[in-house]
Structure formats: C-alpha cells, structure tokens
Design an enzyme around this catalytic site. Structure first.
Site, mmCIF file in Angstrom:
data_model
loop_
_atom_site.group_PDB
_atom_site.id
_atom_site.type_symbol
_atom_site.label_atom_id
_atom_site.label_comp_id
_atom_site.label_asym_id
_atom_site.label_seq_id
_atom_site.Cartn_x
_atom_site.Cartn_y
_atom_site.Cartn_z
ATOM 1 N N ARG A 171 0.847 -1.199 0.000
ATOM 2 C CA ARG A 171 0.000 0.000 0.000
ATOM 3 C C ARG A 171 0.884 1.251 0.000
ATOM 4 O O ARG A 171 0.598 2.235 -0.665
ATOM 5 C CB ARG A 171 -0.949 0.007 1.220
ATOM 6 C CG ARG A 171 -1.634 1.359 1.413
ATOM 7 C CD ARG A 171 -2.818 1.383 2.365
ATOM 8 N NE ARG A 171 -2.755 0.447 3.457
ATOM 9 C CZ ARG A 171 -1.962 0.562 4.522
ATOM 10 N NH1 ARG A 171 -1.143 1.584 4.658
ATOM 11 N NH2 ARG A 171 -1.982 -0.358 5.467
ATOM 12 N N TYR A 186 -16.288 18.769 -14.460
ATOM 13 C CA TYR A 186 -16.738 17.375 -14.579
ATOM 14 C C TYR A 186 -17.747 17.084 -13.452
ATOM 15 O O TYR A 186 -17.520 17.438 -12.294
ATOM 16 C CB TYR A 186 -15.509 16.467 -14.456
ATOM 17 C CG TYR A 186 -15.811 14.989 -14.433
ATOM 18 C CD1 TYR A 186 -16.217 14.331 -15.587
ATOM 19 C CD2 TYR A 186 -15.681 14.258 -13.261
ATOM 20 C CE1 TYR A 186 -16.485 12.967 -15.567
ATOM 21 C CE2 TYR A 186 -15.940 12.889 -13.236
ATOM 22 C CZ TYR A 186 -16.348 12.266 -14.396
ATOM 23 O OH TYR A 186 -16.605 10.918 -14.376
ATOM 24 N N ASP A 230 -7.205 20.013 -13.776
ATOM 25 C CA ASP A 230 -7.553 18.675 -14.251
ATOM 26 C C ASP A 230 -7.123 18.612 -15.716
ATOM 27 O O ASP A 230 -7.700 19.270 -16.579
ATOM 28 C CB ASP A 230 -9.069 18.470 -14.100
ATOM 29 C CG ASP A 230 -9.522 17.074 -14.522
ATOM 30 O OD1 ASP A 230 -8.853 16.467 -15.385
ATOM 31 O OD2 ASP A 230 -10.554 16.611 -14.001
ATOM 32 N N LYS A 285 -8.757 7.676 -18.956
ATOM 33 C CA LYS A 285 -9.035 8.225 -20.282
ATOM 34 C C LYS A 285 -7.807 8.073 -21.191
ATOM 35 O O LYS A 285 -7.438 6.964 -21.490
ATOM 36 C CB LYS A 285 -9.517 9.667 -20.133
ATOM 37 C CG LYS A 285 -10.545 9.863 -18.986
ATOM 38 C CD LYS A 285 -11.877 9.195 -19.242
ATOM 39 C CE LYS A 285 -12.783 9.128 -18.015
ATOM 40 N NZ LYS A 285 -13.012 10.382 -17.301
HETATM 41 C C1 LIG Z 1 -13.487 10.766 -15.985
HETATM 42 C C2 LIG Z 1 -13.034 12.071 -15.450
HETATM 43 C C3 LIG Z 1 -12.765 12.236 -14.079
HETATM 44 C C4 LIG Z 1 -12.997 11.138 -13.054
HETATM 45 O O1 LIG Z 1 -12.089 10.099 -13.216
HETATM 46 P P1 LIG Z 1 -12.429 8.559 -12.846
HETATM 47 O O2 LIG Z 1 -11.196 7.856 -13.284
HETATM 48 O O3 LIG Z 1 -13.662 8.183 -13.607
HETATM 49 O O4 LIG Z 1 -12.646 8.513 -11.376
HETATM 50 C C5 LIG Z 1 -12.302 13.473 -13.658
HETATM 51 N N1 LIG Z 1 -12.130 14.503 -14.522
HETATM 52 C C6 LIG Z 1 -12.404 14.380 -15.844
HETATM 53 C C7 LIG Z 1 -12.199 15.550 -16.747
HETATM 54 C C8 LIG Z 1 -12.870 13.163 -16.351
HETATM 55 O O5 LIG Z 1 -13.143 13.058 -17.659
#
Ligand SMILES: *Cc1c(COP(=O)(O)O)cnc(C)c1O
Length: 398
Positions: free
Chosen positions: A67, A119, A191, A216
């Site tokens: 961990r 988001y 982000d 993504k």
């Molecule tokens: C999908 C997404 C998230 C969240 O991420 P997860 O891996 O689904 O928890 C945060 N910010 C953006 C811009 C996203 O597209």
C-alpha cells in the site's frame, strides 16, 4: 544502450536524468529500468504485498508493504511525473480518488472555487462528500479570471479548473488564473485529463497540482480505471504521500502496468486523435444538420487563441449541436456504427454520447446544465474516412 548509464538502484530509478530526454523517450523509458535479473525490457507486474528486510526496519530496496509503495506503481509514478514536468507523482485507484486526496488538504470552513462546467463527478465530490465535511464551494466562470477576485473570501484556499472542459470544450487561461490566484494566496489545481501532458503541461504554466483521470487518454484503451496527481510543491507532495498511504485508495499493480503501457504510445495516439478530430470538425462545420461545432481548434472558438498558446494541439474531443434539437441529437447518437454509444472518452475506439441524458444528466437544472441538442464525440484512432462516413450516415437520420 546509448545515453547516460542507468544509475543507482535498478529497482528504484529509470534514467538517471530523465529531463535530458524528449517527451516520447520519457514516455517509453522514464522510471522503467530493465529487469535487473533478466534484462527484460518491460517493467514487471510486481504482485508482492510485502518485501524482505535485511535487518529490522531496513528494507532491501526501500519497499516494505505494497500500500505504501510498489515497484510497478513507482515506475508509473516516476514516468507520469516526468511527463508532467513535476518532481512528485502519486497514483490513485481512480481519478476521483486522486481528486479526493488533494481536497483533503482543505479544512472545515475553507472554500473552493471551481469552474462552472467542471466534470460532474468532481462537482459531486466537492459538493456532497467534502461539503458534508464543511468545505464550501462556489462555481465561477473562469474564462474571466477577474471573476475569481469577486468570489474570493478570506476562507478561499483553492481554485479547481479544467481546460478544455467537458463537454463544452471551454478553454481557460491557466497562466492568467494562476497569476490571480497566487496573488490572492491560493492553490491552483488543473484537471489535465482532456489535454494530457503531451498537449498541455499545467505546472509549466503556474499550476500547483495537476490531476488526471488515467482512465481516459493515459490508459488509452478503455480497460483500466485510474487517477493521478503530479506536483512540484513539496508541501502538497507531503500531504499526498501521507493520504495515499493513510487512506489507501491505491491502484493495483496490474492497473499500474496498464497505464504505464498506455503512456508509451500516448504521443502517437494523441497525434492521431488530434488529426482525426480536425478532419471531422471540417466536415461538421459544413454540415447543414449541425448548428454549432465546439472545438478549440476552430478560429471562431472563443478560447482558440489561448489554446494555441497553452496547448501543443487541440485534442480529440469534439462537441456539436444539432439544428433539429434534442430529437435529432438522440437520433444521431443511436445511428452510428463505428462510433460506439457509450460514456467515457480518450481511448483508441471512437465513442459518441448525448451529455444531457448520459454523462451530465445530474447537472439538469443547475448552472452546469448542458444544451439538450448537444452531442459529444471522443474521436478515436481508426481510419478517418470510416469515421467521417459513419457520422455522415448518422447525420442523415437527423
Ligand atoms: C473521468 C473524469 C474524471 C474522473 O475520473 P475517474 O477515473 O472516472 O474517477 C475526472 N475529470 C475528468 C475531466 C474526467 O473526464
């Protein structure tokens, strides 16, 4: 091997000086030494949960318990930190777990300003989870950085921004926001999921921390959920290291391996995502059934000039509105064959969705509501002729 020799403990480091290399080389090699026992060129998926110690409290290679630290995760953390130009990187089990770790820097009564089309999951995390713990938030139009001053209070600690945003592809000037926020004494979080470090490196533009949904583009193949925070701020890094270990929302070694593998091809995938998206945009702009096309690469896009300055390409996400309204948008969304009707984005296969009903349904009635004639596509790396023909066929039904 050419270049500097691999230095130090082969399990702990990759290139001695990753900064000496270009982005694509670091994506393939940073943090990823050859296997010291076999010469294997691929970072092993290290499944051990515990690690032998030479003496009491003296782990052989710095690892004690998985961990706290794991060699596959370590390779991934070094590699992505290097791609973001950050001195520290922390991997988490999902994008939201990564965001949660950062938000835990805040104390009850503190306020976060977030972009008014953040988001939905970020909005839910801040408003419902951290809101219940006493954190306050205000949604701000970050296209006007002076709006930050108007919303600033003595309790404001953090500004949370996405650029380009989802699904409206609004572009925010990171450098200008960072100037305003730093003058006011706050922390800027970006982000960077949509752009990826290949197209945009927020730390070089003044951001204090960068978060990712590795689910993504970084993973890139729709087969792993993951999150990440990169920072060069030692105070934020100490906090993240503590929370990563103390809360334990860490990715498993196989998940780390999948993101590490995905990142090796990030640059070539992004080039194709960008070029396919730009060809599709040219077709959509001319299409009589399409009323608006939202893409930062378009000269008429309000953020075009900023995107041109802060990004190395305009990305693979495109949104557009249908002249025929919601009904037409729903018809298009269900009529494609190469584009799959599904949530998520950023992988090799093209996806199409109707944000108003799918990813952004929870925003209905709020400031984050999106138009109901809007379609969002995540343009994949398939043959662009197939993608164009598929969209033209679907648009004919609208
Ligand atoms: C999908 C997404 C998230 C969240 O991420 P997860 O891996 O689904 O928890 C945060 N910010 C953006 C811009 C996203 O597209």
């Amino acid at each position: 091997m050419t270049g500097p020799a691999m230095g130090g403990d082969p399990l702990l480091s990759g290139f001695e000086n990753p900064d000496d290399y270009g982005f694509e080389t670091r994506a393939v090699r940073a943090g990823q030494p050859h296997d010291p026992r076999t010469g294997g060129v691929v970072t092993p998926i290290a499944l051990s949960t515990t690690f032998a110690q030479d003496a009491v409290g003296e782990p052989k290679f710095g690892y004690e318990y998985a961990r706290t630290g794991n060699p596959t995760r370590h390779a991934y953390e070094e590699c992505l930190a290097s791609l973001e130009g950050a001195s520290h990187g922390f991997a988490f089990a999902s994008g939201l777990a990564a965001e949660d770790a950062l938000l835990r820097m805040l104390e009850p009564g503190d306020q976060v300003l977030l972009g008014d089309d953040a988001y939905g999951g970020t909005f839910r995390l801040i408003s419902k989870v951290h809101g219940a713990a006493g954190i306050r938030h205000t949604a701000v139009d970050l296209t006007n950085p002076d709006a930050i001053r108007d919303s600033w209070t003595p309790e404001t600690r953090m500004v949370w921004l996405e650029t380009p945003t989802n699904p409206l592809l609004t572009v925010i000037d990171i450098d200008r926001v960072a100037d305003v926020v730093h003058e006011l004494g706050g922390t800027v979080v970006v982000d960077n999921t949509f752009a990826t470090p290949y197209l945009q490196r927020p730390i070089s533009l003044g951001a204090d921390a960068v978060v990712h949904s590795a689910t993504k583009y970084l993973g890139g193949h729709s087969d792993v959920v993951g999150g990440f925070v990169a920072t060069s701020d030692n105070r934020i890094a100490d906090h993240l290291g503590f929370v990563q270990n103390a809360v334990g929302a860490v990715p498993g070694p196989f998940d780390c391996y999948l993101v590490l593998r995905g990142m090796k091809t990030l640059a070539v995938r992004m080039d194709r995502h960008c070029s396919n998206a730009s060809t599709i945009v040219e077709v959509l702009v001319e299409h009589p059934r399409v009323s608006h096309v939202l893409y930062p690469g378009l000269e008429g896009h309000p953020g075009h000039e900023i995107a041109g300055r802060q990004m190395d390409g305009f990305g693979g996400m495109v949104s557009f509105r249908l002249a025929g309204g919601r009904e037409a948008a729903e018809k298009v969304a269900v009529s494609t064959e190469v584009f799959t009707l599904a949530e998520s984005l950023g992988a090799v296969e093209s996806l199409i969705e109707h944000p108003g009903v799918m990813t952004h349904a929870s925003a209905a009635g709020s400031a984050l509501e999106v138009p109901d004639d809007l379609i969002r596509i995540s343009v994949g790396i398939e043959s662009v002729e197939d993608l164009v023909a598929d969209l033209e066929r679907a648009l004919a039904t609208a």
